[in-house]
Design an enzyme around this catalytic site. Structure first.
Site, PDB file in Angstrom:
ATOM      1  CB  CYS A 133      -2.154  -2.425 -22.985  1.00 22.97           C
ATOM      2  SG  CYS A 133      -0.786  -1.279 -22.792  1.00 22.97           S
ATOM      3  CB  CYS A 185      -7.965  -0.835   8.030  1.00 22.08           C
ATOM      4  SG  CYS A 185      -7.282  -0.974   6.379  1.00 22.08           S
TER       5      CYS A 185
END
Length: 1622
Positions: free
Chosen positions: A1231, A663
């Site tokens: 899934c 960052c």
């Protein structure tokens, strides 16, 4: 100034024996009473003794030392001469200080003496240095030699023998003034205790010196290697001189300079006769240890001896204050404040434990037995001189391009070692280089073209470096990684390490190869969980080059930081539309478990592992029908665009944590996102963060948000009402009735038609009503009645529900409405306009229309006033059902309302009623039968009652509550038990409710109302109580070997309210049964039996009385048969006996090993003719148990594509099911492919379109089966803000299916595990939609939170048994107590039972018919530390890793584990009761993690206390199961540190076996599995519990029976009508 050395621990000062006069002896004793500090006292004593050492003896000692340095005298000769001199003039009378030690020479954790380190600037060694590093002052060899000789100390690892005179060199250091003042103030108060203490220590030393005189001869070893502890048994004559010499040396040194500090690696106990004498020897031709030039002159301060056991703690504290100097800058953490001693208790105050000393350069602990020092090769030269050697040149003088210096020279380097500036061997991959710590290396350089790793033909080099960077250049085409160093002068490819450095370098090779395994595994398995990754690691054979026998979970955790960094580096090269593989479930678990720091700077490593991208194996692109495709591409596209827009607006805010190095980096200016930024010349439209600055911490956090739904469902209102707002009244001036009144009833005049503003409206038409809030859509209703009364002109509105108000939400068709059970009386003036609502029923050929182009639901309906409906929607349970077929009677058409009729029927059904009265006595009306909720109760019936309905005469033994945890005693063996701040144990049944009470009805009576009518609201029942085994005086132990449906008759009576009755059951006397108890128990639900009666007064078991038998048994033997007297048994069987139900032809997609199929077979409703399973081991297991089933091992998309193309067989010749063949479709589509993304944007939507869920829905659309079942994890209903659930239901509704969803707890249906499963049920038009089965067993309330929140609305299933159930909970004891004991790693295919189990539950009756051997146990194999940890987990309930002792243990391979060091203050947990620290990393103090703090080969895994504060202290890891508890959700690989956590056997030191896991799932022992152990675990873990499937199957069976009965009734009715007409 000579270098300081480490003093030995200062004993009570010994005076020379008989050679001292008496006045000198007295003066020595007086010095101890003169109020001097300890240091001053020692100094005065030394000065006094020095006067009596003869000058010639000093001179002789100096001469001997000089000869030893010049190697004119051997060490043996030197020792012999020194012994002669000392024995002549000196005699030690106090002996050696005895100190206790552990096997590896390290004191127990927390018992180490006070350590303090003071670092002073030391001169560096001479060497050629690159210019950027700056020049350093060089020393001559003579200076270095003097320092080396003056600082030499007796140590296990140095190569020189300690000399005597060196201990008398250097001035004594003066104690700081403040310390001296404190010492003087306390000296007089402790004078007498010091004297007693010195006398006791002197006696101990004398005894120890006489008992411990065993020192082995010095042994020649390779320089730089660690020397193990010496064996006892050498000759006494060889040991005694050396011991005495060392004792004298330590005493003289202590007297001379008590403040000298220890050299690195020096062992600080004086009584190390069995260890310290072992020194590294070298040939005379070999130069001395040149690394001593780099060793610190001071690293460790003086060590205070620990008094013998039983000494007063105050003495120890005072001694420490006197002899310990304060360090100006602590190396680690501030010492915790001492615990004050309580005067009332008279106990010693707790002494805080200080940190062991560390090297200020590499951070290694100086007392670590594995710490090693560098030894340079023979004739080694510095780097510049080495590089000019002709042996390294690959060119000759005639080469035309020889003089180009554009790049650094490159060489091979073998026999290498890496060390810090103080000579400690250390790894290069722990972040030291990144922290600008100077690391050097030595070894043998070879030309770049050399392939032979031997030292022949090479050039010996030393002090190469410092290392500027290290790098990995992929692999050499095989298993060996190419690793290199870069210095200011050259680059070096590493070949073979030196023997001393091989263990350290082996770990580096190990982590690199593990990284290669992980990256390649994630390429093909991006959805793998942590247990799958561990399986891959443990089953991979390590290459021979890294000298590792096998990889373990500890190997992965040890190198987790490096592995994750490599995976991050791999992700840096991914495409923009690819999901980072470090967000896979297994990597997120590894990140949390090991406490990996993300986003760290990795620029110092020039290259990373170069793994070629492999195309991920998996299902092909989803094959979809046009209807399913249209749902996703049309109705959902607007939602996708909306979410994409939100994503772009919020990306910049969500992509920053501001803490990690990623960052904090600037934008790269090169990626696609940067080029679009305005400051880089772009348009600024995309608003995307720099791809190089996307925070990994936030990415992991977002991926975790959807990992598992919380157990605590927020308290939200159930959507029982539409919550319609206030309606807006319209200005309707012209309202007039048309025609004559239809009927006048109760002051109401009903009409059939009305005119509103010239628009005709009649009963049955639909209208719209405008809400007062203009932002809400129109309310739509059907007009079911028109009338006029005192309130004006009125109508009755039966409301429709818009699709957005259902669970479908925004996925619904905007023109579709749903009937609901809500109606309202309103004035006609509220009507806005007339609308058209069409009922679209299923077409006659509905079942054969699957896969075709879907027809428009409302062709040409574009006027905004035309809608359609198909289903009745139950807002309570989110059920879409076909509208009721109730037709109005002729006299009721003017006010016929379906909603009113359904509500009236429901109220009528719930209201208790008296059916048959017997007599009236004393104002009481006695009855023979009553009814409630459609169930008839008669005299002699048995009923369920809540546990609080009545009590027993025997006081119930409440569940054993664990006593309040005592304060953790950390004195004997430190543990992390203090982390158990909660008494809750996952998997415990302590909070499980009691099952229903059961009673037999003796009398039914009620009172009378004033009008003489029966008061049906106050019906009472008098009944006989039945005892369960646990209700008797034998308590819970009575259930261990008793059937779960066994009861005991009792003549005790109780009176209960009829409103408390929860249902009816069957209880029979076992001797009256015409079939076996097992057959009877399996013959139907809610069946119990008793064989004995229980007398609570005498606490005895008796024969039951005659009246205990069922009333129907009076006719037994008279030809009446058993059924006549037991209508409660025969009634449910009558329809089934009369109607033969054919089994449904079933297709099981994603079948696994067949859990769903097994349950449906047990329920007797299906015949599985086809199954699809891609994973071969599971497909083989399915074939073994269902030999008549055609099992396809192909991709389901490929098969569906073949069928849709008209193919009859597949490539293997297997016959494919055709349209109309499949009557039931069931399966659990995976899934995981879209479970890791937090938002449903265009990329995740694309992935969802190609998911197996869509393929499964396409199967349903094509085959149009009668019944459809989708099973999945509980979180299926919460994925993507429930969008997956909504789209699935939307597709089913569009196909015309009735459907519903719910969450079921498998533990409530007869298995000993918590396993919540999402179930979607669907039924074709004309069928009855099944209800969800009522629970059969009570279960832990925490695991029974089955509500689902969708769009801030809470939905529940139809289940009513919320607080209790018919049977008690199934425990671990019920599940596997009869299995034999097996060892860790046993793999016998069959093992005999320990004892034959009885029928515990009806579902497990298959155990009775088993052979003598159940199919193999197959427990997981855990070697080394894992297996050792299991053996040290206590057997008490709730035990886990927090109960592990912090001790040293010898493993099976002979390796001794290390003790875990707690060297940091834990700001959250504080200190222990003894003052010991509790942190294992600097992050415990709120700082960033320090890679140097990592510890390995410990019994307590370092990663668990490291990250425990952030993850609920990792409760349950290495947890032991409880006999009276239950499993956590059975996973595919039971790992002690995996998601399931508690997987250790309750009594045996191993993880649960395959058969035990299979039983926890409810598989009978006759069920066969296929493959190796891990394959079998995976088959069991992925399966649907058969008892759960059976319960659902029985509900489907009830629907089939009801449909069959209706058909039979309709046929009979039609036949009667035909007969009447005839």
């Amino acid at each position: 100034m000579p270098a300081r050395t480490a003093p030995a621990r200062v004993p009570a000062l010994a005076s020379p024996a008989g050679s001292l006069p008496d006045h000198v002896r007295r003066r020595l004793k007086d010095l101890e009473r003169d109020g001097l500090t300890e240091k001053e006292c020692v100094k005065e004593k030394l000065n006094l003794l020095h006067e009596f050492l003869q000058t010639e003896i000093k001179s002789q000692l100096c001469d001997l030392e000089t000869k030893l340095h010049k190697e004119e005298l051997s060490e043996e000769g030197y020792l012999a001469k020194v012994k002669t001199l000392l024995n002549k003039d000196l005699c030690l009378e106090n002996g050696t200080l005895s100190l206790t030690q552990k096997a590896n020479g390290c004191p127990a954790n927390g018992s180490r003496p006070t350590w303090k380190a003071e670092m002073a600037d030391s001169n560096r060694s001479p060497r050629s240095r690159p210019k950027p590093r700056g020049p350093r002052r060089s020393k001559s060899d003579s200076e270095t030699m003097i320092e080396a000789s003056s600082s030499s100390v007796a140590t296990r690892r140095t190569t020189r023998q300690t000399t005597i005179t060196s201990h008398f060199k250097g001035p004594a250091k003066r104690k700081p003034k403040e310390d001296s003042e404190k010492g003087n103030a306390n000296e007089s108060a402790a004078e007498e205790r010091d004297q007693d203490k010195k006398r006791r220590v002197a006696g101990t030393e004398s005894r120890a010196s006489r008992a411990g005189e065993s020192v082995e001869k010095p042994e020649r070893v390779r320089p730089g290697t660690q020397l193990c502890q010496e064996e006892q048994g050498e000759q006494e004559d060889d040991r005694r001189p050396r011991r005495q010499t060392r004792e004298l040396a330590s005493r003289r040194k202590s007297r001379e300079d008590p403040d000298r500090e220890a050299r690195p690696g020096t062992h600080l106990d004086v009584d190390d006769d069995d260890e310290k004498d072992k020194r590294s020897s070298r040939p005379r031709s070999q130069p001395r240890d040149l690394a001593t030039k780099r060793r610190p002159k001071e690293e460790v301060e003086q060590i205070t001896p620990e008094p013998p056991e039983g000494k007063d703690e105050d003495e120890r504290e005072e001694k420490r204050r006197k002899t310990t100097r304060k360090k100006p800058e602590p190396l680690s953490i501030p010492v915790q404040s001492r615990v004050e001693r309580k005067a009332s208790q008279g106990k010693a105050s707790a002494i805080p434990k200080l940190n062991p000393p560390q090297c200020p350069e590499c951070g290694q602990y100086l007392d670590d037995p594995d710490l090693k020092y560098q030894q340079h090769p023979v004739d080694a030269v510095d780097e510049p001189q080495m590089l000019t050697n002709e042996a390294l040149s690959v060119f000759d003088s005639n080469s035309s391009w020889f003089e180009t210096y554009d790049s650094s020279p490159m060489h091979k380097f073998t026999f290498f070692s890496v060390y810090c500036s103080r000579g400690h061997l250390c790894p290069v991959d722990t972040g030291l280089i990144e922290k600008n710590v100077e690391l050097y290396f030595s070894g043998v350089a070879k030309a770049i073209h050399e392939e032979n790793p031997s030292v022949e033909g090479g050039v010996n080099g030393k002090n190469l470096g410092p290392i500027n960077q290290w790098w990995i250049s992929g692999f050499d085409g095989g298993e060996k990684a190419l690793i290199g160093f870069s210095t200011a002068f050259a680059e070096y490819f590493l070949m073979e390490p030196s023997p001393e450095y091989a263990p350290i370098f082996g770990l580096m090779q190990e982590k690199i190869y593990i990284s290669k395994i992980v990256v390649e595994f994630l390429q093909s398995n991006p959805d793998a969980v942590y247990e799958d990754l561990i399986n891959k690691i443990e089953t991979t054979v390590p290459p021979s080059a890294i000298n590792v026998n096998r990889f373990t979970e500890d190997s992965l955790l040890r190198h987790a930081q490096f592995v994750v960094s490599q995976v991050e580096s791999y992700d840096d090269a991914k495409d923009d539309d690819e999901t980072p593989i470090f967000l896979s479930p297994c990597m997120r678990s590894l990140i949390h478990l090991a406490g990996v720091s993300l986003g760290q700077r990795r620029a110092t490593r020039r290259t990373v592992i170069n793994s070629a991208k492999v195309k991920r194996k998996g299902p092909t692109k989803a094959t979809t029908t046009k209807l399913v495709y249209q749902i996703f591409d049309t109705f959902f596209s607007e939602q996708i665009e909306k979410d994409d827009k939100e994503d772009k607006e919020n990306t910049m805010k969500r992509r920053r944590c501001g803490v990690c190095e990623v960052c904090q980096q600037p934008e790269c200016g090169k990626c696609k996102a940067c080029k679009d930024m305005v400051k880089f010349g772009g348009t600024g439209r995309s608003k995307q963060a720099c791809l190089k600055r996307r925070c990994p911490n936030l990415a992991v956090k977002e991926a975790d948000e959807d990992e598992e739904a919380d157990d605590d469902i927020p308290e939200l209102p159930s959507p029982k009402k539409l919550h319609q707002g206030k309606k807006k009244k319209q200005n309707k001036d012209r309202i007039s009735w048309l025609g004559e009144p239809v009927k006048i009833e109760e002051n109401r005049t009903y009409y059939w038609k009305v005119s509103i503003d010239e628009e005709t409206l009649e009963v049955g038409d639909c209208v719209s009503v405008i809400p007062d809030d203009p932002s809400k859509p129109l309310y739509l209703a059907r007009v079911t009645a028109l009338w006029e009364d005192k309130n004006g002109q009125m109508f009755h509105a039966h409301w429709f529900c818009a699709g957005t108000d259902t669970v479908l939400g925004a996925t619904s068709d905007p023109l579709e409405l749903f009937l609901v059970g809500e109606c309202e009386n309103m004035q006609l003036s509220y009507i806005h306009s007339k609308v058209k609502v069409i009922y679209r029923g299923p077409s006659p050929n509905w079942a054969m229309e699957g896969g075709m182009d879907p027809e428009a639901m409302l062709p040409g309906a574009e006027d905004g006033k035309t809608y359609f409906y198909q289903f009745w929607y139950s807002q309570d349970y989110a059920r879409f059902e076909s509208p009721p077929k109730t037709q109005p009677a002729e006299d009721n058409k003017h006010k016929f309302c379906l909603s009113c009729i359904r509500l009236a029927e429901l109220r009528q059904k719930e209201m208790p009623k008296v059916l048959e009265q017997l007599e009236e006595v004393d104002g009481r009306v006695y009855c023979s039968s009553i009814t409630k909720n459609g169930v008839v109760y008669r005299l002699g019936d048995s009923v369920y009652l809540p546990p609080e309905a009545f009590t027993f005469n025997i006081k119930m033994a409440s569940p054993m509550k664990r006593s309040k945890r005592d304060p953790v005693n950390e004195n004997p063996v430190p543990r992390d038990t203090y982390r158990k701040y909660s008494d809750y144990i996952k998997g415990s049944n302590l909070d499980a409710p009691e099952p229903y009470r059961i009673g037999r009805i003796k009398e039914i009576y009620c009172g009378k109302k004033k009008g003489g009518k029966v008061n049906e609201a106050d019906i009472k029942i008098r009944l006989y109580k039945f005892y369960r085994p646990e209700n008797t005086h034998k308590s819970i132990q009575a259930t261990y070997h008793a059937d779960i449906n066994l009861l005991y008759w009792s003549d005790e009576e109780a009176v209960v309210d009829f409103s408390d009755v929860q249902g009816r059951c069957t209880v029979e006397y076992g001797e009256d049964l015409l079939e076996s108890i097992q057959d009877y128990s399996q013959g139907g639900p809610d069946r119990f039996y008793f064989l004995e009666a229980y007398n609570s007064k005498t606490k005895s078991f008796e024969d039951p009385p005659n009246h205990a038998r069922s009333p129907g048994n009076k006719g037994k033997g008279k030809g009446k048969g058993k059924g006549k007297g037991k209508p409660q048994v025969s009634e449910p069987k009558e329809p089934e006996a009369a109607i033969k139900l054919p089994k449904l032809r079933t297709l099981d997609v994603f079948s696994g090993c067949g859990g769903l199929t097994e349950g449906f077979h047990q329920a007797g409703i299906s015949e599985t003719l086809w199954a699809i399973e891609m994973w071969e081991p599971a497909a083989q297991a399915f074939r073994l148990n269902n030999p008549g089933t055609t099992v396809f091992t192909e991709d389901c998309n490929v098969l569906l594509k073949l069928v849709m193309a008209g193919e009859v067989t597949n490539s293997l010749g297997q016959r494919l099911p055709q349209k109309g063949d499949v009557e039931m479709l069931c399966g659990g589509p995976p899934c995981q492919g879209f479970s890791g993304m937090n938002r449903f944007n265009s990329r995740t939507y694309s992935k969802f379109k190609n998911s197996l869920v869509v393929s499964f829905l396409s199967y349903c659309d094509y085959y149009r089966p009668r019944f459809f079942l989708l099973e999945n994890v509980r979180n299926f209903v919460s994925f993507r803000r429930s969008m997956v659930l909504k789209l699935t239901l939307r597709c089913l509704v569009r196909m015309g299916y009735q459907c519903t969803f719910g969450v079921l707890q498998a533990g409530q249906y007869g298995v000993a595990q918590t396993r919540r499963r999402a179930i979607i049920l669907a039924a074709a038009p004309g069928e009855k939609l099944p209800l969800f089965p009522e629970p059969l067993h009570v279960f832990a309330p925490r695991a029974c939170q089955l509500s689902v929140v969708v769009d801030d609305k809470k939905f529940v299933s139809n289940i009513t048994r919320l607080s209790s159930g018919p049977f008690r909970t199934i425990t671990m004891r019920d599940t596997m107590s009869d299995l034999p004991e097996i060892q860790n790693g046993a793999s016998a295919p069959e093992i005999s039972y320990k004892w034959r189990a009885t029928v515990l539950v009806p579902e497990a009756a298959a155990r009775v018919a088993l052979p003598a051997h159940p199919q193999g146990p197959y427990p997981q194999v855990h070697e080394r530390a894992g297996g050792c940890r299991m053996r040290h987990i206590p057997l008490s309930p709730g035990s886990d890793w927090r109960d592990l002792p912090n001790i040293q243990v010898r493993l099976r391979d002979g390796v001794i584990t290390n003790k875990l060091r707690y060297t940091f203050h834990d700001t959250k947990n504080g200190c222990s009761s003894t003052g010991a620290l509790r942190g294992v990393c600097s992050c415990a103090e709120g700082k960033t993690c320090d890679p140097a703090s990592r510890q390995f080969n410990t019994l307590i895994p370092w990663c668990l206390p490291h990250t425990g504060n952030r993850h609920n202290h990792w409760a349950g890891l290495y947890g032991r199961l409880e006999w009276d508890g239950f499993f956590s959700t059975t996973v595919t690989n039971p790992e002690p540190m995996g998601k399931q956590g508690r997987v250790l056997h309750p009594e045996q030191h191993r993880v649960v076996s395959v058969r035990e896991c299979a039983r926890s799932q409810g598989f009978p022992d006759t069920y066969r599995l296929f493959g190796n152990i891990l394959d079998r675990h995976r088959q069991v873990g992925n399966a649907v519990p058969p008892p759960l499937a059976k319960a659902i199957g029985l509900e489907i069976k009830l629907c089939l029976l009801a449909s069959a009965q209706e058909s039979a009734s309709a046929a009979v009715k039609g036949k009667e009508e035909t007969t009447t007409e005839d």
